[in-house]
Design a protein around this motif. Structure first.
Motif, PDB file in Angstrom:
ATOM      1  N   UNK A  85     -66.362  24.862 139.330  1.00 33.66           N
ATOM      2  CA  UNK A  85     -65.364  25.035 140.382  1.00 33.66           C
ATOM      3  C   UNK A  85     -64.422  23.837 140.330  1.00 33.66           C
ATOM      4  N   UNK A  86     -63.217  24.079 139.870  1.00 37.04           N
ATOM      5  CA  UNK A  86     -62.235  23.015 139.709  1.00 37.04           C
ATOM      6  C   UNK A  86     -61.640  22.568 141.029  1.00 37.04           C
ATOM      7  N   UNK A  87     -61.102  21.376 141.015  1.00 37.22           N
ATOM      8  CA  UNK A  87     -60.527  20.779 142.219  1.00 37.22           C
ATOM      9  C   UNK A  87     -59.186  20.139 141.857  1.00 37.22           C
ATOM     10  N   UNK A  88     -58.368  19.952 142.858  1.00 40.41           N
ATOM     11  CA  UNK A  88     -57.097  19.229 142.718  1.00 40.41           C
ATOM     12  C   UNK A  88     -57.056  18.134 143.766  1.00 40.41           C
ATOM     13  N   UNK A  89     -56.234  17.141 143.503  1.00 40.05           N
ATOM     14  CA  UNK A  89     -56.069  16.037 144.444  1.00 40.05           C
ATOM     15  C   UNK A  89     -54.665  16.089 145.040  1.00 40.05           C
ATOM     16  N   UNK A  90     -54.501  15.523 146.230  1.00 39.11           N
ATOM     17  CA  UNK A  90     -53.169  15.480 146.838  1.00 39.11           C
ATOM     18  C   UNK A  90     -52.205  14.668 145.976  1.00 39.11           C
ATOM     19  N   UNK A  91     -50.910  14.936 146.087  1.00 42.10           N
ATOM     20  CA  UNK A  91     -49.924  14.265 145.234  1.00 42.10           C
ATOM     21  C   UNK A  91     -49.823  12.754 145.442  1.00 42.10           C
ATOM     22  N   UNK A  92     -50.348  12.243 146.555  1.00 44.14           N
ATOM     23  CA  UNK A  92     -50.227  10.802 146.788  1.00 44.14           C
ATOM     24  C   UNK A  92     -51.062   9.969 145.818  1.00 44.14           C
ATOM     25  N   UNK A  93     -51.848  10.612 144.970  1.00 40.82           N
ATOM     26  CA  UNK A  93     -52.602   9.886 143.946  1.00 40.82           C
ATOM     27  C   UNK A  93     -51.753   9.659 142.690  1.00 40.82           C
ATOM     28  N   UNK A  94     -50.548  10.165 142.698  1.00 41.85           N
ATOM     29  CA  UNK A  94     -49.655  10.028 141.549  1.00 41.85           C
ATOM     30  C   UNK A  94     -49.772  11.226 140.629  1.00 41.85           C
ATOM     31  N   UNK A  95     -48.650  11.647 140.075  1.00 45.54           N
ATOM     32  CA  UNK A  95     -48.625  12.873 139.270  1.00 45.54           C
ATOM     33  C   UNK A  95     -49.490  12.773 138.014  1.00 45.54           C
ATOM     34  N   UNK A  96     -49.492  11.634 137.365  1.00 42.43           N
ATOM     35  CA  UNK A  96     -50.287  11.503 136.131  1.00 42.43           C
ATOM     36  C   UNK A  96     -51.780  11.670 136.425  1.00 42.43           C
ATOM     37  N   UNK A  97     -52.269  10.977 137.451  1.00 43.31           N
ATOM     38  CA  UNK A  97     -53.688  11.059 137.797  1.00 43.31           C
ATOM     39  C   UNK A  97     -54.052  12.471 138.250  1.00 43.31           C
ATOM     40  N   UNK A  98     -53.240  13.048 139.139  1.00 47.69           N
ATOM     41  CA  UNK A  98     -53.583  14.369 139.675  1.00 47.69           C
ATOM     42  C   UNK A  98     -53.555  15.447 138.591  1.00 47.69           C
ATOM     43  N   UNK A  99     -52.601  15.365 137.682  1.00 48.14           N
ATOM     44  CA  UNK A  99     -52.528  16.347 136.595  1.00 48.14           C
ATOM     45  C   UNK A  99     -53.717  16.216 135.653  1.00 48.14           C
ATOM     46  N   UNK A 100     -54.053  14.990 135.287  1.00 46.21           N
ATOM     47  CA  UNK A 100     -55.200  14.779 134.391  1.00 46.21           C
ATOM     48  C   UNK A 100     -56.504  15.182 135.068  1.00 46.21           C
ATOM     49  N   UNK A 101     -56.621  14.884 136.363  1.00 44.94           N
ATOM     50  CA  UNK A 101     -57.829  15.261 137.098  1.00 44.94           C
ATOM     51  C   UNK A 101     -57.990  16.777 137.110  1.00 44.94           C
ATOM     52  N   UNK A 102     -56.954  17.475 137.474  1.00 42.50           N
ATOM     53  CA  UNK A 102     -57.013  18.937 137.528  1.00 42.50           C
ATOM     54  C   UNK A 102     -57.329  19.536 136.161  1.00 42.50           C
ATOM     55  N   UNK A 103     -56.772  18.956 135.111  1.00 41.56           N
ATOM     56  CA  UNK A 103     -56.954  19.482 133.752  1.00 41.56           C
ATOM     57  C   UNK A 103     -58.358  19.257 133.207  1.00 41.56           C
ATOM     58  N   UNK A 104     -59.075  18.254 133.686  1.00 45.73           N
ATOM     59  CA  UNK A 104     -60.382  17.958 133.087  1.00 45.73           C
ATOM     60  C   UNK A 104     -61.383  19.096 133.282  1.00 45.73           C
ATOM     61  N   UNK A 105     -61.285  19.837 134.379  1.00 37.94           N
ATOM     62  CA  UNK A 105     -62.195  20.963 134.616  1.00 37.94           C
ATOM     63  C   UNK A 105     -61.956  22.067 133.586  1.00 37.94           C
ATOM     64  N   UNK A 106     -60.683  22.366 133.348  1.00 40.51           N
ATOM     65  CA  UNK A 106     -60.339  23.395 132.362  1.00 40.51           C
ATOM     66  C   UNK A 106     -60.720  22.960 130.952  1.00 40.51           C
ATOM     67  N   UNK A 107     -60.536  21.681 130.649  1.00 44.48           N
ATOM     68  CA  UNK A 107     -60.893  21.188 129.319  1.00 44.48           C
ATOM     69  C   UNK A 107     -62.385  21.345 129.063  1.00 44.48           C
ATOM     70  N   UNK A 108     -63.193  20.936 130.017  1.00 46.67           N
ATOM     71  CA  UNK A 108     -64.644  21.050 129.843  1.00 46.67           C
ATOM     72  C   UNK A 108     -65.049  22.516 129.763  1.00 46.67           C
ATOM     73  N   UNK A 109     -64.506  23.348 130.637  1.00 47.09           N
ATOM     74  CA  UNK A 109     -64.858  24.771 130.632  1.00 47.09           C
ATOM     75  C   UNK A 109     -64.483  25.425 129.303  1.00 47.09           C
ATOM     76  N   UNK A 110     -63.315  25.100 128.787  1.00 49.33           N
ATOM     77  CA  UNK A 110     -62.871  25.688 127.517  1.00 49.33           C
ATOM     78  C   UNK A 110     -63.728  25.190 126.358  1.00 49.33           C
ATOM     79  N   UNK A 111     -63.953  23.891 126.287  1.00 55.93           N
ATOM     80  CA  UNK A 111     -64.722  23.327 125.184  1.00 55.93           C
ATOM     81  C   UNK A 111     -66.184  23.773 125.217  1.00 55.93           C
TER      82      UNK A 111
END
Length: 181
Positions: free
Chosen positions: A103-129
């Motif tokens: 179950x993937x999660x996202x963070x609010x934008x106040x964490x910065x776009x780079x961090x929030x994008x990478x955080x959100x993507x890590x769930x999909x990366x692990x699931x795909x791999x």
């Protein structure tokens, strides 16, 4: 079910969280399935990884749902550690013979776009791999409804629990059918 406060009924009356609703839905739609909720408020991926081997041995699950990572991000932990922990939990679950749903999660934008994008993507990366099931955003259709959150604006209230289950169900049901009891 291995999760954090979102799955541990934080701030909710016992039996009113989405995992309890899942158990009730399973009894009517897929009898024979049992839910073991090993969620703990405040849990991180490191904590889940350390507890998982004993849980797998004790419960011998056919399916493991992993809802962890949000507390890692809230604490500003290194994303690579979260991704590695998530991957190791998936691998341990699969080695035990269980199918896995992340179950993937996202963070609010106040964490910065780079961090929030990478955080959100890590769930999909692990699931795909690791070739697991994935719900990209657990709080889809909830995050934009402030009245569906407790006063802390982090934890969904009772109004949101059915939608949380409805978000998970289309990703879980195929695993239930594939692992018929």
């Amino acid at each position: 079910m291995l999760g954090d406060s979102l799955s541990a009924e934080y701030g909710l009356p016992r039996g009113k969280g989405w995992v309890a609703l899942l158990d009730a839905r399973l009894q009517t739609r897929h009898p024979g399935w049992q839910v073991n909720n090993a969620s703990i408020s405040g849990e991180t991926t490191a904590g889940g990884k350390s507890r998982l081997p004993a849980l797998l041995k004790q419960h011998q699950p056919a399916i493991v749902i992993i809802e962890l990572g949000g507390n890692d991000a809230l604490r500003g932990l290194a994303l690579q550690h979260s991704e590695n922990n998530l991957r190791e939990m998936v691998q341990a679950s699969k080695q035990s013979g269980a199918a896995v749903l992340i179950l993937g999660m996202r963070m609010p934008p106040n964490y910065g776009s780079q961090y929030t994008e990478k955080f959100s993507a890590l769930f999909a990366q692990v699931a795909q791999q690791e070739k697991t099931g994935l719900l990209p955003f657990f709080l889809d259709k909830i995050a934009d409804k402030p009245d569906w959150f407790q006063a802390d604006r982090i934890h969904p209230n009772t109004l949101a629990q059915e939608q949380m289950l409805d978000n998970v169900w289309p990703h879980l049901e195929p695993l239930l059918k594939a692992k018929k009891k």
